[in-house]
Scaffold this active site. Structure first.
Site, PDB file in Angstrom:
ATOM      1  N   HIS A 259      -2.155 -36.236 -32.559  1.00  0.00           N
ATOM      2  CA  HIS A 259      -1.708 -36.426 -31.365  1.00  0.00           C
ATOM      3  C   HIS A 259      -0.455 -36.975 -30.813  1.00  0.00           C
ATOM      4  O   HIS A 259       0.497 -36.275 -30.665  1.00  0.00           O
ATOM      5  CB  HIS A 259      -2.890 -36.331 -30.655  1.00  0.00           C
ATOM      6  CG  HIS A 259      -2.530 -36.262 -29.130  1.00  0.00           C
ATOM      7  ND1 HIS A 259      -3.530 -35.106 -28.493  1.00  0.00           N
ATOM      8  CD2 HIS A 259      -2.080 -37.191 -28.110  1.00  0.00           C
ATOM      9  CE1 HIS A 259      -3.012 -35.417 -27.313  1.00  0.00           C
ATOM     10  NE2 HIS A 259      -2.020 -36.306 -26.938  1.00  0.00           N
ATOM     11  N   GLU A 260       0.126 -37.917 -31.601  1.00  0.00           N
ATOM     12  CA  GLU A 260       0.871 -38.543 -31.037  1.00  0.00           C
ATOM     13  C   GLU A 260       1.989 -38.427 -31.787  1.00  0.00           C
ATOM     14  O   GLU A 260       2.959 -38.550 -31.143  1.00  0.00           O
ATOM     15  CB  GLU A 260       0.808 -40.233 -30.966  1.00  0.00           C
ATOM     16  CG  GLU A 260      -0.750 -41.035 -30.533  1.00  0.00           C
ATOM     17  CD  GLU A 260      -0.932 -40.462 -29.411  1.00  0.00           C
ATOM     18  OE1 GLU A 260       0.170 -40.200 -28.952  1.00  0.00           O
ATOM     19  OE2 GLU A 260      -2.304 -40.558 -28.218  1.00  0.00           O
TER      20      GLU A 260
ATOM     21  N   HIS B  45       3.909 -35.631 -29.587  1.00  0.00           N
ATOM     22  CA  HIS B  45       4.413 -36.499 -28.640  1.00  0.00           C
ATOM     23  C   HIS B  45       5.909 -37.010 -29.311  1.00  0.00           C
ATOM     24  O   HIS B  45       6.901 -36.148 -28.761  1.00  0.00           O
ATOM     25  CB  HIS B  45       4.245 -37.846 -28.332  1.00  0.00           C
ATOM     26  CG  HIS B  45       2.981 -37.216 -27.154  1.00  0.00           C
ATOM     27  ND1 HIS B  45       3.114 -36.227 -25.638  1.00  0.00           N
ATOM     28  CD2 HIS B  45       1.279 -37.319 -27.296  1.00  0.00           C
ATOM     29  CE1 HIS B  45       1.399 -35.886 -25.077  1.00  0.00           C
ATOM     30  NE2 HIS B  45       1.126 -37.158 -25.884  1.00  0.00           N
TER      31      HIS B  45
HETATM   32 ZN   LIG Z   1      -1.161 -37.258 -25.151  1.00  0.00          ZN
END
Ligand SMILES: [Zn+2]
Length: 718
Positions: A504-505, A508
């Site tokens: 997830h990170e 980004h």
């Molecule tokens: Zn996030």
């Protein structure tokens, strides 16, 4: 992807450029040491891509750099505002984009440290500087002569020979100024400044109290037997946590930021589970100096007043007006539409858990602190899947290099090389240089994965330096998380949720690193909050992709691949417990909306009563499934920039599941598909209308069906 939604992401919260930040508010007063040319922020770092020179940065450097940065930017802005030439794109908008270099350089590192590696000095500086910074932004946005020039460019934008991105940037600037109060009469501007001052101060107070409350809330255990059920590694980590607090011979279970605590899944002792749960849910409600409830009540009122001043019925209407969702009703509808299916599913799950308790002759009624423990039992019984079976196959380094990096290579052609020559702010931090498929160096990426007491809870991504064409900068990006740090000499074996957090990170980070945008205001993750979680949640899908999983999921000792049967079990169990996960998330998101749709009026007398009423009103008051965050420790909405924005994870999830469906329809994980996603989404930053950007990629508007299927809620939907 059936994710446990919310990871904490500060990508947007703090704004890449200070001008872009929408938490605007009176000039700085000097309290810090004088700024000198020996300050490490005085000039751009000579390190690769202006990486922060952490070996030369000391706590005492931040405040003078930030204050001098604000002074210089105000001088620059004054120069732009008093220019006698006809306002143009270059002498106004681009000039603003170039302003504040010192402030941005120092502030981005400073704010990163207050979140990831803070101390008393940094917290004091933050408390002092937050209102000054709010005042600084107000001094820019509420500068009349400056606004007249921005408005002049805005009104003539069609005649200036601008391309579409430049036109969008002009519109973006005009909107930023108007939303910050530029059209208000002088007395109202003064009121707005005062509100912004108080809000920024209270948000910082909230963060500091919550950090202290979370630390103080850790459960201390004096008898090892009480930890029965935890793995040896977890017990060793608890002993290490105790040693660090000078509680040698005891065990400490530190609190994670969410309501439910991971250890509850394994702790056999019901009384200890209950202690941990109560410590978690009441951490900021003890009537002591860490109690956040007075702050929360005041913040909700301040925000309602700010919205009213700017012409909106409530804060949520103000916030959503600038999002992909456009209105609170649209966001509330998406959430409310899921409530019947999610709570019905959660109730069915609760019945199964109760049946398991009864079968084991427990003789008690399921309570919230039992949920994870019995869910784990049911999972073992129904899917024969045990989290501890997985752990040996998900060792952090393998997941990083053979999973996260591997997926980025397969999709986008990226490669990674560790850089041990660049300074870091803590020994746990690692740095990698990121290369494109043709060998061109693209970016730097830092990771700081292990929990520390001086780190905020959750996980997030942000940057030290944004990549822009205009400033000729490359992205210097970081990911922070709170994984349990193994005892010395032990490998870092993860939970499967941690694996998803890493993907997830990193999603980004990809959004930030693959940007090809000229202007700072529009680069990378500078997109609406309800779009920013799209690339991150999209990247989570690859954690379970067969080729990726097979590549990273290997036994940490033997190197043997994860047995096929175990892989199948993971995939089959994907929708397990989604009634619970969806309900706890939707409850928190609706709680956020309840606080931020409040009109101006008397302050709420009682935080807990308001919370209970709101959950009841939205029919998400399932006693066994408390919200993922209760009001008093809901950092996303009180100091994280996600106010009236927690729904954004679900909004983005509609996009990410739908985009993943596009991949499945077009041959899956290929370089061609990855290249298209990179070109049409990841490289674009916030250079256009997000709905249009998505439609261009997908060929139509987003569809909610793939989300329902991923969460296993489809059958329940009317
Ligand atoms: Zn996030």
């Amino acid at each position: 992807m059936p994710m446990r939604p919310p990871k904490r992401c500060l990508a947007l919260a703090l704004g890449a450029t200070l001008l872009g930040c929408n938490r605007a508010s009176a000039p700085a007063s000097a309290g810090a040491a004088p700024f000198s040319s020996s300050n490490p922020f005085a000039s751009a770092s000579p390190l690769l891509y202006q990486a922060p020179p952490f070996d030369r940065i000391h706590d005492a450097d931040y405040q003078p750099a930030v204050e001098e940065g604000m002074r210089r930017q105000l001088t620059e802005v004054e120069g732009i505002a008093s220019d006698t030439a006809t306002p143009s794109f270059d002498n106004t908008i681009v000039a603003l984009e170039r302003s504040g270099a010192l402030l941005t350089r120092a502030f981005k590192v400073f704010i990163a440290m207050t979140q990831a590696n803070t101390d008393d000095t940094l917290q004091r500086i933050q408390t002092e500087e937050a209102p000054r910074l709010a005042a600084h932004l107000d001094a820019i946005h509420l500068n009349d002569s400056l606004f007249r020039r921005v408005r002049s460019v805005y009104e003539r934008r069609a005649d200036l020979g601008l391309d579409s991105v430049q036109t969008f940037l002009v519109e973006r600037y005009y909107r930023d100024f108007v939303r910050a109060g530029a059209l208000l009469a002088e007395p109202d501007k003064a009121r707005l400044r005062a509100l912004n001052q108080e809000e920024s101060k209270l948000a910082t107070d909230f963060q500091n109290r919550l950090l202290a409350a979370t630390k103080a809330g850790a459960v201390v255990v004096g008898d090892k037997n009480e930890l029965d059920g935890l793995s040896d590694a977890d017990i060793a980590a608890a002993a290490e946590a105790a040693r660090q607090r000078k509680l040698d011979g005891k065990w400490v279970l530190p609190l994670q930021n969410t309501t439910q605590q991971p250890a509850q899944a394994s702790l056999k002792n019901r009384a200890v589970r209950q202690r941990l749960f109560i410590a978690s849910t009441t951490r900021a409600e003890r009537g002591d100096s860490n109690d956040t409830r007075q702050i929360v009540k005041r913040l909700a009122q301040l925000r309602a007043q700010r919205a009213q001043l700017l012409g909106y019925p409530a804060l949520a209407a103000y916030v959503l007006d600038d999002q992909m969702a456009k209105t609170p009703d649209a966001a509330i509808k998406l959430l409310s539409d899921l409530v019947p299916a999610a709570t019905a599913q959660a109730r069915r799950e609760a019945e199964k858990l109760q049946a398991m308790i009864n079968k084991q002759r427990g003789g008690f009624k399921l309570a919230p602190w039992d949920w994870q423990y019995y869910a784990e039992q049911v999972r073992k019984a129904e899917y024969a899947l045990d989290e501890t079976q997985l752990e040996p196959y998900v060792e952090l380094d393998r997941v990083l290099k053979d999973g996260v990096f591997f997926a980025a290579n397969r999709l986008y052609g990226l490669t990674f090389k560790q850089r041990t020559d660049l300074p870091v702010y803590h020994p746990d931090v690692r740095v990698f240089e990121v290369f494109d498929a043709d060998g061109t160096s693209l970016a730097l990426w830092y990771c700081d994965y292990f929990k520390r007491d001086n780190k905020s809870g959750g996980a997030w991504e942000d940057s030290f330096v944004d990549g822009t064409g205009l400033l000729e900068t490359r992205p210097v990006v970081f990911n922070v998380a709170n994984f349990t740090k193994p005892a010395p000499g032990h490998p870092a074996l993860l939970r499967f949720d941690d694996v998803k957090t890493m993907f997830h990170e990193f999603g980004h980070a990809l959004h930030a690193m693959l940007t090809r945008v000229e202007y700072p205001r529009l680069t990378g993750t500078n997109v609406p909050t309800d779009f920013v979680e799209f690339p991150s949640q999209f990247n989570e899908h690859w954690a379970l992709e067969s080729t990726v999983l097979a590549h990273y999921a290997k036994h940490y000792q033997t190197g043997q691949p994860m047995p096929r049967a175990l892989v199948e079990k993971i995939k089959r169990a994907r929708t397990f417990d989604q009634g619970f996960a969806t309900t706890e998330y939707v409850a928190a998101a609706l709680l956020d909306m309840a606080w931020h749709t409040l009109p101006v009026g008397p302050q709420q007398p009682d935080v807990d009563a308001f919370e209970a009423q709101a959950l009841k009103r939205f029919a998400v008051d399932v006693p066994e499934v408390p919200p993922r965050y209760r009001t008093s420790y809901f950092a996303h909405i009180w100091n994280g920039g996600y106010y009236a924005g927690y729904y954004a994870y679900l909004w983005s999830e509609v996009l990410d599941d739908d985009a993943y469906a596009w991949f499945k329809e077009h041959g899956g994980m290929t370089r061609a598909n990855g290249g298209r996603f990179r070109d049409m989404i990841l490289s674009r930053g916030g250079t256009g209308d997000m709905g249009a950007l998505y439609r261009a990629f997908r060929g139509r508007d987003p569809d909610v069906a793939p989300l329902l299927e991923e969460r296993g809620l489809q059958a329940d939907q009317k």
